[in-house]
Write a protein that holds these residues in place. Sequence first.
Motif, PDB file in Angstrom:
ATOM      1  N   SER A 153       0.856  -1.187   0.000  1.00 13.97           N
ATOM      2  CA  SER A 153       0.000   0.000   0.000  1.00 13.97           C
ATOM      3  C   SER A 153       0.891   1.235   0.000  1.00 13.97           C
ATOM      4  O   SER A 153       2.114   1.129  -0.122  1.00 13.97           O
ATOM      5  N   GLY A 154       0.274   2.406   0.184  1.00 13.36           N
ATOM      6  CA  GLY A 154       1.054   3.623   0.285  1.00 13.36           C
ATOM      7  C   GLY A 154       1.670   3.774   1.660  1.00 13.36           C
ATOM      8  O   GLY A 154       1.332   3.040   2.593  1.00 13.36           O
ATOM      9  N   LEU A 155       2.565   4.737   1.804  1.00 13.78           N
ATOM     10  CA  LEU A 155       3.187   5.004   3.101  1.00 13.78           C
ATOM     11  C   LEU A 155       2.123   5.382   4.131  1.00 13.78           C
ATOM     12  O   LEU A 155       1.254   6.211   3.862  1.00 13.78           O
ATOM     13  N   GLY A 156       2.188   4.762   5.281  1.00 13.18           N
ATOM     14  CA  GLY A 156       1.236   5.051   6.344  1.00 13.18           C
ATOM     15  C   GLY A 156      -0.075   4.325   6.212  1.00 13.18           C
ATOM     16  O   GLY A 156      -0.941   4.439   7.076  1.00 13.18           O
ATOM     17  N   GLY A 157      -0.245   3.561   5.149  1.00  9.18           N
ATOM     18  CA  GLY A 157      -1.477   2.807   4.933  1.00  9.18           C
ATOM     19  C   GLY A 157      -1.551   1.577   5.823  1.00  9.18           C
ATOM     20  O   GLY A 157      -0.629   1.267   6.577  1.00  9.18           O
ATOM     21  N   PRO A 158      -2.661   0.841   5.749  1.00  6.56           N
ATOM     22  CA  PRO A 158      -2.851  -0.306   6.642  1.00  6.56           C
ATOM     23  C   PRO A 158      -1.785  -1.381   6.513  1.00  6.56           C
ATOM     24  O   PRO A 158      -1.385  -1.987   7.513  1.00  6.56           O
ATOM     25  N   TRP A 159      -1.307  -1.623   5.298  1.00 10.77           N
ATOM     26  CA  TRP A 159      -0.311  -2.694   5.133  1.00 10.77           C
ATOM     27  C   TRP A 159       1.077  -2.230   5.569  1.00 10.77           C
ATOM     28  O   TRP A 159       1.922  -3.056   5.905  1.00 10.77           O
ATOM     29  N   HIS A 160       1.313  -0.910   5.563  1.00 12.73           N
ATOM     30  CA  HIS A 160       2.546  -0.377   6.129  1.00 12.73           C
ATOM     31  C   HIS A 160       2.512  -0.533   7.648  1.00 12.73           C
ATOM     32  O   HIS A 160       3.466  -1.013   8.272  1.00 12.73           O
ATOM     33  N   MET A 161       1.385  -0.151   8.253  1.00 12.12           N
ATOM     34  CA  MET A 161       1.249  -0.307   9.692  1.00 12.12           C
ATOM     35  C   MET A 161       1.288  -1.780  10.097  1.00 12.12           C
ATOM     36  O   MET A 161       1.753  -2.128  11.191  1.00 12.12           O
ATOM     37  N   ALA A 162       0.831  -2.642   9.210  1.00  9.81           N
ATOM     38  CA  ALA A 162       0.818  -4.078   9.510  1.00  9.81           C
ATOM     39  C   ALA A 162       2.229  -4.617   9.740  1.00  9.81           C
ATOM     40  O   ALA A 162       2.500  -5.281  10.752  1.00  9.81           O
ATOM     41  N   ILE A 163       3.136  -4.324   8.813  1.00 11.25           N
ATOM     42  CA  ILE A 163       4.491  -4.860   8.937  1.00 11.25           C
ATOM     43  C   ILE A 163       5.252  -4.147  10.043  1.00 11.25           C
ATOM     44  O   ILE A 163       6.046  -4.754  10.778  1.00 11.25           O
ATOM     45  N   ALA A 164       4.991  -2.840  10.223  1.00 13.52           N
ATOM     46  CA  ALA A 164       5.661  -2.079  11.286  1.00 13.52           C
ATOM     47  C   ALA A 164       5.225  -2.596  12.654  1.00 13.52           C
ATOM     48  O   ALA A 164       6.056  -2.797  13.558  1.00 13.52           O
ATOM     49  N   GLY A 165       3.934  -2.827  12.808  1.00 13.94           N
ATOM     50  CA  GLY A 165       3.421  -3.337  14.078  1.00 13.94           C
ATOM     51  C   GLY A 165       3.904  -4.743  14.370  1.00 13.94           C
ATOM     52  O   GLY A 165       4.180  -5.096  15.522  1.00 13.94           O
ATOM     53  N   MET A 166       4.016  -5.547  13.326  1.00 13.96           N
ATOM     54  CA  MET A 166       4.518  -6.913  13.498  1.00 13.96           C
ATOM     55  C   MET A 166       5.941  -6.893  14.037  1.00 13.96           C
ATOM     56  O   MET A 166       6.268  -7.612  14.999  1.00 13.96           O
ATOM     57  N   MET A 167       6.785  -6.075  13.438  1.00 20.10           N
ATOM     58  CA  MET A 167       8.178  -6.028  13.872  1.00 20.10           C
ATOM     59  C   MET A 167       8.306  -5.429  15.270  1.00 20.10           C
ATOM     60  O   MET A 167       9.123  -5.886  16.078  1.00 20.10           O
ATOM     61  N   LYS A 168       7.499  -4.424  15.580  1.00 22.89           N
ATOM     62  CA  LYS A 168       7.533  -3.829  16.911  1.00 22.89           C
ATOM     63  C   LYS A 168       7.125  -4.861  17.963  1.00 22.89           C
ATOM     64  O   LYS A 168       7.754  -4.977  19.020  1.00 22.89           O
ATOM     65  N   SER A 169       6.093  -5.645  17.651  1.00 24.36           N
ATOM     66  CA  SER A 169       5.621  -6.672  18.583  1.00 24.36           C
ATOM     67  C   SER A 169       6.619  -7.816  18.725  1.00 24.36           C
ATOM     68  O   SER A 169       6.621  -8.514  19.736  1.00 24.36           O
ATOM     69  N   ALA A 170       7.446  -7.991  17.689  1.00 30.89           N
ATOM     70  CA  ALA A 170       8.451  -9.058  17.720  1.00 30.89           C
ATOM     71  C   ALA A 170       9.758  -8.602  18.337  1.00 30.89           C
ATOM     72  O   ALA A 170      10.754  -9.340  18.338  1.00 30.89           O
ATOM     73  N   GLY A 171       9.767  -7.362  18.857  1.00 29.82           N
ATOM     74  CA  GLY A 171      10.972  -6.873  19.531  1.00 29.82           C
ATOM     75  C   GLY A 171      11.899  -6.077  18.653  1.00 29.82           C
ATOM     76  O   GLY A 171      13.020  -5.743  19.067  1.00 29.82           O
ATOM     77  N   GLY A 172      11.459  -5.739  17.456  1.00 27.85           N
ATOM     78  CA  GLY A 172      12.286  -4.947  16.562  1.00 27.85           C
ATOM     79  C   GLY A 172      11.808  -3.504  16.523  1.00 27.85           C
ATOM     80  O   GLY A 172      10.917  -3.099  17.270  1.00 27.85           O
ATOM     81  N   ASP A 173      12.385  -2.732  15.646  1.00 28.04           N
ATOM     82  CA  ASP A 173      11.980  -1.346  15.461  1.00 28.04           C
ATOM     83  C   ASP A 173      10.918  -1.290  14.365  1.00 28.04           C
ATOM     84  O   ASP A 173      10.885  -2.156  13.480  1.00 28.04           O
ATOM     85  N   VAL A 174      10.053  -0.288  14.411  1.00 28.92           N
ATOM     86  CA  VAL A 174       9.000  -0.191  13.399  1.00 28.92           C
ATOM     87  C   VAL A 174       9.559  -0.025  11.988  1.00 28.92           C
ATOM     88  O   VAL A 174       8.905  -0.373  11.003  1.00 28.92           O
TER      89      VAL A 174
END
Length: 319
Positions: A153-174
């Motif tokens: 998707s575009g920057l800031g869209g749902p699929w961007h937030m999806a991968i960022a949130g996944m990595m944050k929850s996995a202990g990484g940086d957004v």
Amino acid sequence: MKLSTLTLSAVAAFAAFGTNPVLAEYPERPVTVIVPWGAGGGTDTIIRIFAIGFEEALGQPINVVNRTGGSGVVGHSAITHSRADGYTLGACTSEITYFDTIGLAPITPESFDLVSRLAEIPAGVTVSADSPYNSVQEVVDAAKKGGLSASGSGLGGPWHMAIAGMMKSAGGDVNTVQFIPSQGGAPALQDLVADGISIFSGSPIEARALASAGEVKMLAIMADERSPAFPDLPTLKESDVDWSMSNWFSLCAPAGLPEDIKVKIETAAKKAHGSTAVQEALAQRGITPVFDGSENFTTFAKGFASEAKSLLTDLGLAK
């Protein structure tokens, strides 16, 4: 003088009882639903399926009108500027919770009367067929070492937030996974197959055809539980990553809808949404039906907006 008095009395009586028109019961004419996205897309498909049942429940034709442009701003603005009389409704999507956060438009959930969510489409983790990764944990471990990219998707869209949130929850940086904006799922999947990106974070629904053709591997779905459409696809939580993310689609109206009309719309919408025809048509496409009603949807939207703002702030995309 007596005649004049009688005449005035008659006029007064007529004014009291004869000149007030009987208000027609809503709805007395066709209803328009504005879709802020293009014909044939996910939002358009969901609304047109729903409209079949909604038309029958309301007893009036439903006209679906696509108003595209500005990353959804044009259509959503058109909804907010329509008369709040129940004859113009809208298909609000998750973007209403963060348009204002990213400085795209002064549109928030409070800009609408929210009737109910109708459906949601969870994000996923998909890699190319020749990718060395065969599980979410392998993707996460590799991402933490650097060098992976994603799109959908575009920057800031749902699929961007999806991968960022996944990595944050996995202990990484957004920003652990570089997100490359795209015009949607189809071009992002083409990049994935061509090894232009490492991960497609969009919906498994979009990736299903390529998965069936053996060109991509779907590793997980970002839902709270497995999808009936993909029973063999594990959730992130099954891989010990406590994160879920879905794009959602709803029925909304301009703010200020009269309460009696809002009740009629919600009642008809619930009946339509629960019909066998609508439920089966959504399920056949792998779309998860949702109906939470005005009160619960309003609470959900506010919570989603808060979570989105936090994530977009971490990403450096908040205004």
